[in-house]
Design an enzyme around this catalytic site. Structure first.
Site, PDB file in Angstrom:
ATOM      1  N   ARG A  27       4.131  -7.539  -6.580  1.00  0.00           N
ATOM      2  CA  ARG A  27       4.165  -7.719  -5.738  1.00  0.00           C
ATOM      3  C   ARG A  27       2.741  -8.550  -5.409  1.00  0.00           C
ATOM      4  O   ARG A  27       1.811  -8.453  -6.368  1.00  0.00           O
ATOM      5  CB  ARG A  27       3.198  -6.231  -5.252  1.00  0.00           C
TER       6      ARG A  27
ATOM      7  N   LYS B  13       1.027   7.279  -6.413  1.00  0.00           N
ATOM      8  CA  LYS B  13       1.804   7.658  -4.901  1.00  0.00           C
ATOM      9  C   LYS B  13       2.992   7.594  -5.746  1.00  0.00           C
ATOM     10  O   LYS B  13       3.328   8.295  -5.587  1.00  0.00           O
ATOM     11  CB  LYS B  13       1.023   7.316  -4.384  1.00  0.00           C
TER      12      LYS B  13
ATOM     13  N   ARG C 108      -7.942  -3.777  -0.774  1.00  0.00           N
ATOM     14  CA  ARG C 108      -7.305  -2.446  -0.110  1.00  0.00           C
ATOM     15  C   ARG C 108      -8.401  -1.248  -1.030  1.00  0.00           C
ATOM     16  O   ARG C 108      -8.309   0.127  -0.458  1.00  0.00           O
ATOM     17  CB  ARG C 108      -6.172  -2.390  -1.160  1.00  0.00           C
TER      18      ARG C 108
HETATM   19  P1  AP5 Z   1       2.414   3.423  -8.694  1.00  0.00           P
HETATM   20  O1  AP5 Z   1       2.130   4.838  -8.759  1.00  0.00           O
HETATM   21  O2  AP5 Z   1       2.265   1.844  -8.008  1.00  0.00           O
HETATM   22  O3  AP5 Z   1       0.320   3.582  -7.326  1.00  0.00           O
HETATM   23  P2  AP5 Z   1       0.427   3.522  -6.297  1.00  0.00           P
HETATM   24  O4  AP5 Z   1      -0.254   4.563  -5.845  1.00  0.00           O
HETATM   25  O5  AP5 Z   1       1.881   3.708  -5.180  1.00  0.00           O
HETATM   26  O6  AP5 Z   1      -0.191   2.782  -5.633  1.00  0.00           O
HETATM   27  P3  AP5 Z   1      -0.162   1.865  -4.117  1.00  0.00           P
HETATM   28  O7  AP5 Z   1      -0.398  -0.365  -4.826  1.00  0.00           O
HETATM   29  O8  AP5 Z   1       1.753   1.119  -4.388  1.00  0.00           O
HETATM   30  O9  AP5 Z   1      -0.721   1.867  -3.155  1.00  0.00           O
HETATM   31  P4  AP5 Z   1      -1.499   1.023  -2.088  1.00  0.00           P
HETATM   32  O10 AP5 Z   1      -1.319   2.305  -0.718  1.00  0.00           O
HETATM   33  O11 AP5 Z   1      -2.124   0.086  -2.335  1.00  0.00           O
HETATM   34  O12 AP5 Z   1       0.328   0.372  -1.556  1.00  0.00           O
HETATM   35  P5  AP5 Z   1       1.321   0.696  -0.759  1.00  0.00           P
HETATM   36  O13 AP5 Z   1       2.911  -0.654  -0.927  1.00  0.00           O
HETATM   37  O14 AP5 Z   1       1.299   1.525   0.215  1.00  0.00           O
HETATM   38  O15 AP5 Z   1       0.619   3.170  -9.977  1.00  0.00           O
HETATM   39  C1  AP5 Z   1       0.350   2.085 -10.551  1.00  0.00           C
HETATM   40  C2  AP5 Z   1       0.125   1.728 -11.987  1.00  0.00           C
HETATM   41  O16 AP5 Z   1      -0.023   2.370 -12.334  1.00  0.00           O
HETATM   42  C3  AP5 Z   1       1.983   1.813 -12.219  1.00  0.00           C
HETATM   43  O17 AP5 Z   1       2.399   0.660 -13.366  1.00  0.00           O
HETATM   44  C4  AP5 Z   1       1.596   2.719 -13.004  1.00  0.00           C
HETATM   45  O18 AP5 Z   1       2.819   2.999 -14.294  1.00  0.00           O
HETATM   46  C5  AP5 Z   1       0.697   3.061 -13.056  1.00  0.00           C
HETATM   47  N1  AP5 Z   1      -0.165   4.691 -13.132  1.00  0.00           N
HETATM   48  C6  AP5 Z   1       0.390   5.446 -12.360  1.00  0.00           C
HETATM   49  N2  AP5 Z   1       0.180   6.863 -12.212  1.00  0.00           N
HETATM   50  C7  AP5 Z   1      -0.536   6.760 -13.591  1.00  0.00           C
HETATM   51  C8  AP5 Z   1      -1.334   7.899 -14.927  1.00  0.00           C
HETATM   52  N3  AP5 Z   1      -1.701   8.544 -14.417  1.00  0.00           N
HETATM   53  N4  AP5 Z   1      -1.610   6.671 -15.752  1.00  0.00           N
HETATM   54  C9  AP5 Z   1      -1.494   5.577 -16.282  1.00  0.00           C
HETATM   55  N5  AP5 Z   1      -0.964   4.694 -15.764  1.00  0.00           N
HETATM   56  C10 AP5 Z   1      -0.489   5.726 -14.522  1.00  0.00           C
HETATM   57  O19 AP5 Z   1       0.655  -0.279   0.973  1.00  0.00           O
HETATM   58  C11 AP5 Z   1       0.386  -1.157   0.526  1.00  0.00           C
HETATM   59  C12 AP5 Z   1       0.364  -2.348   1.977  1.00  0.00           C
HETATM   60  O20 AP5 Z   1       1.101  -1.709   2.651  1.00  0.00           O
HETATM   61  C13 AP5 Z   1      -1.216  -1.831   2.237  1.00  0.00           C
HETATM   62  O21 AP5 Z   1      -2.407  -2.231   1.523  1.00  0.00           O
HETATM   63  C14 AP5 Z   1      -1.104  -1.862   3.692  1.00  0.00           C
HETATM   64  O22 AP5 Z   1      -1.632  -3.353   4.173  1.00  0.00           O
HETATM   65  C15 AP5 Z   1       0.491  -1.666   4.135  1.00  0.00           C
HETATM   66  N6  AP5 Z   1       0.368  -0.014   4.249  1.00  0.00           N
HETATM   67  C16 AP5 Z   1       1.184   0.921   3.942  1.00  0.00           C
HETATM   68  N7  AP5 Z   1       1.334   1.452   4.667  1.00  0.00           N
HETATM   69  C17 AP5 Z   1       0.527   1.995   5.127  1.00  0.00           C
HETATM   70  C18 AP5 Z   1       0.002   2.777   6.594  1.00  0.00           C
HETATM   71  N8  AP5 Z   1       0.393   3.928   6.725  1.00  0.00           N
HETATM   72  N9  AP5 Z   1      -0.984   2.172   7.720  1.00  0.00           N
HETATM   73  C19 AP5 Z   1      -1.458   0.812   7.597  1.00  0.00           C
HETATM   74  N10 AP5 Z   1      -0.650  -0.111   6.155  1.00  0.00           N
HETATM   75  C20 AP5 Z   1      -0.312   0.335   5.777  1.00  0.00           C
END
Ligand code: AP5
Length: 228
Positions: A170, A22, A181
């Site tokens: 992180r 994402k 998660r």
């Molecule tokens: P990356 O693009 O970083 O993946 P992502 O989907 O953004 O993953 P996140 O871990 O950031 O998602 P998340 O939803 O757990 O975290 P968030 O910060 O939203 O890609 C990951 C890796 O893979 C990278 O190294 C990239 O280079 C690689 N990659 C990407 N695409 C690839 C491909 N096609 N092929 C190979 N490699 C690839 O949330 C964190 C925490 O915040 C949550 O756990 C929760 O506690 C809280 N939170 C956030 N939003 C909310 C909400 N709306 N409601 C409640 N709690 C929330």
């Protein structure tokens, strides 16, 4: 369509489990189309870093891999949406994550006369997400995302975007928390796939392909919805 020729706001939701890509895809679309990336994860991490009351509550919940309350997330999201740079359109990265958030977002966007243009669901295999997340790191200066194997910087130890040599990982990017998660995603967020399919604006995208191939599909979708 590009940033110059865009005629109406394009508001996208990126749905997908942790590691689906994402953030990676949102940053690429931001550069290509001038849309604003709105990551609730990033906004919450900022609140934690600043030690705000919301950040203090969120810190422990995030470290455990659980979802922060709808109340806190919605307040943070509304504040960010109110800023003037969101007028051309936004990419919601990691929001909504519960049916309550989705309903609140419907009401918010209706109020603003800015409907959701498309909901992109990144389809991936859970097991592969552990490796993606364990290898992830970001530039401490500009936030550009990297991966030990899949996306290293062109020059080792130097950010491609800003030249910084400082990188961070992180605290919630460990195998145990990632499993929690992923569990939270399947219990609370995956039902939104049906929620948006019923409303007719769901665009499923296979996202196990290389980053640039996924980006090409997303670019096509943005062009379609901005022409439509
Ligand atoms: P990356 O693009 O970083 O993946 P992502 O989907 O953004 O993953 P996140 O871990 O950031 O998602 P998340 O939803 O757990 O975290 P968030 O910060 O939203 O890609 C990951 C890796 O893979 C990278 O190294 C990239 O280079 C690689 N990659 C990407 N695409 C690839 C491909 N096609 N092929 C190979 N490699 C690839 O949330 C964190 C925490 O915040 C949550 O756990 C929760 O506690 C809280 N939170 C956030 N939003 C909310 C909400 N709306 N409601 C409640 N709690 C929330």
């Amino acid at each position: 369509m590009d940033a110059e020729t865009q005629t109406h706001p394009v508001n996208l939701i990126l749905l997908g489990p942790p590691g689906a890509g994402k953030g990676t895809q949102a940053r690429m679309l931001t550069e290509a189309f001038g849309l604003v990336q709105l990551s609730t994860g990033d906004l919450l991490r900022e609140a934690v870093a600043q030690g705000t009351p919301a950040g203090k509550v969120a810190k422990q919940v995030m470290a455990e891999g659980q979802l922060v309350s709808d109340e806190i997330v919605l307040a943070i999201l509304k504040d960010r949406l109110d800023q003037p740079d969101t007028g051309k359109g936004v990419i919601l990265d990691g929001f909504p994550r519960t049916e309550g958030q989705a309903e609140a977002l419907d009401a918010l966007m209706l109020d603003r006369g800015a409907p959701i243009s498309a909901v992109i669901s990144l389809e991936v295999d859970d097991e592969a997400m552990i490796g993606r997340i364990a290898g992830r790191y970001t530039c401490a200066e500009c936030g550009e995302g990297y991966h030990d194997d899949n996306k290293p910087p062109a020059s080792e130890g130097v950010c491609d975007k800003c030249g910084s040599t400082q990188f961070t990982r992180r605290p919630d990017d460990n195998a145990e928390t990632v499993r929690t998660r992923l569990g939270a995603y399947h219990m609370q967020t995956a039902p939104l796939i049906d929620y948006y399919a019923l409303r007719g604006n769901l665009k499923p995208v296979p996202a196990m392909a290389p980053i640039d191939d996924v980006a090409e599909k997303l670019t096509q979708i943005v062009k379609e919805v901005s022409d439509g």
